[in-house]
Design an enzyme around this catalytic site. Structure first.
Site, PDB file in Angstrom:
ATOM      1  CB  ILE A   1       0.371  -6.666  14.793  1.00  0.00           C
ATOM      2  CG1 ILE A   1       0.774  -7.453  13.541  1.00  0.00           C
ATOM      3  CG2 ILE A   1       1.552  -6.521  15.746  1.00  0.00           C
ATOM      4  CD1 ILE A   1       1.780  -6.753  12.652  1.00  0.00           C
TER       5      ILE A   1
ATOM      6  CG  ASN B   1      -0.202  -0.040   2.512  1.00  0.00           C
ATOM      7  OD1 ASN B   1       0.439   0.922   2.890  1.00  0.00           O
ATOM      8  ND2 ASN B   1      -0.249  -1.173   3.207  1.00  0.00           N
TER       9      ASN B   1
ATOM     10  CE  LYS C   1     -10.325   0.348  11.621  1.00  0.00           C
ATOM     11  NZ  LYS C   1      -9.717   0.997  10.470  1.00  0.00           N
TER      12      LYS C   1
ATOM     13  CE  LYS D   1       8.388 -11.872 -14.157  1.00  0.00           C
ATOM     14  NZ  LYS D   1       8.962 -11.413 -15.382  1.00  0.00           N
TER      15      LYS D   1
ATOM     16  CG  ASP E   1      -6.733  -5.979   7.012  1.00  0.00           C
ATOM     17  OD1 ASP E   1      -6.131  -5.834   8.091  1.00  0.00           O
ATOM     18  OD2 ASP E   1      -7.489  -5.109   6.537  1.00  0.00           O
TER      19      ASP E   1
END
Ligand code: CTP
Length: 396
Positions: free
Chosen positions: A307, A209, A337, A288, A278
């Site tokens: 975690i 990300n 959360k 590959k 996630d």
């Protein structure tokens, strides 16, 4: 800001590293310090006082008698008002003279007359540094409460390799910042995660990300400056390791999880800033992956451990802090959360307002509700966050 308004006397002595002092001066004034430069005669042979005068906006002090013509008490007045004297570069001769308590030039007289901390950043040839006489002088200075910064090791101007280079101006700035930061986290162990994770699909591809690591590194830096023992478990980022921080580089969420769990039981505070994937690929192809003529391949995903939730669920957990970057309904998501992960504090922000940028706009969510912080550079947000964490820990 730690250096905002701090009155720093920058002493420059006769070393080729004097040119780096000009960069340091620029950094100090940029950080809001009020600087006064004092140069020895030898230093002016390397870099002209005009350079330092232009950068500090003040006349440079060089000559004891010229200064005395203006004001016979210059050496006393300036040091009386100073918050610190930093001599960078400090030559072997400078260290010897300081150790002896000499006062026969302006910088030496000012240093002797000081009522503020003295820091020296030595710069010299490695043999001069290793010489027992220099080491003896240094020991005397240490006993006198002088702080010695460096020196660094590496290629020297004389062509030799070894210990004796002046610390980089950026490092000296960082040390000075730490020097002026209250040691509010002294004795505390802070464990952090930062950056993205990289979940491999094959030897060259993966899922990741856009987290830059900027916020997590800022929190690590601020915690180290506040005197904490900091361990930073970091995903792949293009950030320089902060000073006085133990960095543990990892790639995947599983590696991050293992590195964190090994250290979580001894931490006082755990701050999960990382954007952890996630999911990971159920199977990483050993070779590959090749394009096939038929339909696109399907990637089966497996759940990664959470975690933060796992650390929070330890029998005797550290004070746990999570981050929630949301694209909408920040308060709802952040509070949910917080409850789901069982942590006392969540730092929420809208991704439109913080991801990858220099500044951040965050809201702190805890038992007492929400506390919006003003938009500010990430290092400032980090400091405010740490202050909030300490306040909550004291209440517990
Ligand atoms: N976190 C973590 N381990 C994970 C996922 C998240 O430690 N596997 C931590 C992050 O570092 C952050 C907090 O949990 O401090 C919130 O992360 P986020 O990804 O927003 O939470 P999720 O539970 O994954 O919720 P969602 O993706 O549904 O928003």
């Amino acid at each position: 800001m730690e250096l905002e308004g701090k009155r720093i006397v920058l002493g420059v002595t006769g070393s080729v590293a004097a040119y780096k002092a000009a960069v340091l001066l620029r950094l100090l004034t940029g950080a809001g310090a009020k600087t006064q430069v004092a140069m020895t005669d030898a230093a002016t042979r390397f870099v002209g006082p005009a350079t330092f005068a232009a950068l500090s906006g003040k006349l440079v002090l060089t000559d004891l008698w010229a200064a005395a013509d203006e004001n016979p008490m210059t050496h006393i007045d300036i040091t009386r008002a100073a918050d610190a004297i930093l001599i960078a570069p400090a030559t072997a001769d400078c260290l010897a003279r300081l150790a002896q308590g000499r006062a026969d030039d302006l910088l030496a007289a000012m240093t002797l007359a000081r009522a503020c901390p003295l820091l020296v950043a030595p710069a010299m040839n490695r043999r001069m540094w290793e010489n027992p006489a220099t080491q003896r002088n240094l020991e005397i200075l240490r006993q006198d409460g002088v702080t010695c910064l460096g020196p660094d090791t590496g290629l020297q101007a004389c062509g030799e390799e070894g210990e004796g280079r002046m610390l980089a101006p950026e490092t000296l700035l960082e040390v000075l910042r730490a020097f002026f930061t209250p040691n509010s986290l002294a004795g505390k162990k802070v464990l952090l995660t930062a950056g993205p994770t990289f979940e491999a699909l094959d030897p060259v591809r993966g899922i990741t990300n856009l987290s830059s690591g900027c916020m997590g590194y800022a929190v690590a830096r601020a915690a180290a400056r506040a005197g904490a023992e900091v361990t930073l478990v970091s995903g792949p980022v293009a950030q320089a390791a902060p000073m006085n921080v133990a960095c543990i580089p990892v790639q995947s969420a599983l590696e991050m999880y293992r590195a964190v769990m090994q250290r979580a039981t001894t931490a006082d505070i755990f701050i999960a800033v990382a954007a952890v994937a996630d999911y990971r690929a159920e199977r990483i192809a050993p070779q590959k992956l090749k394009k096939s003529a038929g339909s696109p391949p399907e990637i089966r995903l497996a759940q990664n451990p959470d975690i933060l939730a796992e650390v929070a669920a330890l029998p005797n957990p550290p004070f746990c802090v999570g981050f929630a970057a949301e694209s909408e309904r920040l308060e709802d998501h952040a509070q949910q959360k917080r409850a789901r992960k069982g942590v006392p504090l969540i730092v929420g922000n809208l991704i439109q307002e913080g991801f990858g940028g220099e500044t951040n706009h965050v809201i702190l969510f805890d038992d007492a509700g929400s506390h919006p912080l003003p938009v500010a550079p990430k290092i400032q947000i980090a400091r405010q966050l740490l202050a909030h964490i300490l306040a909550l820990m004291e209440k517990k």
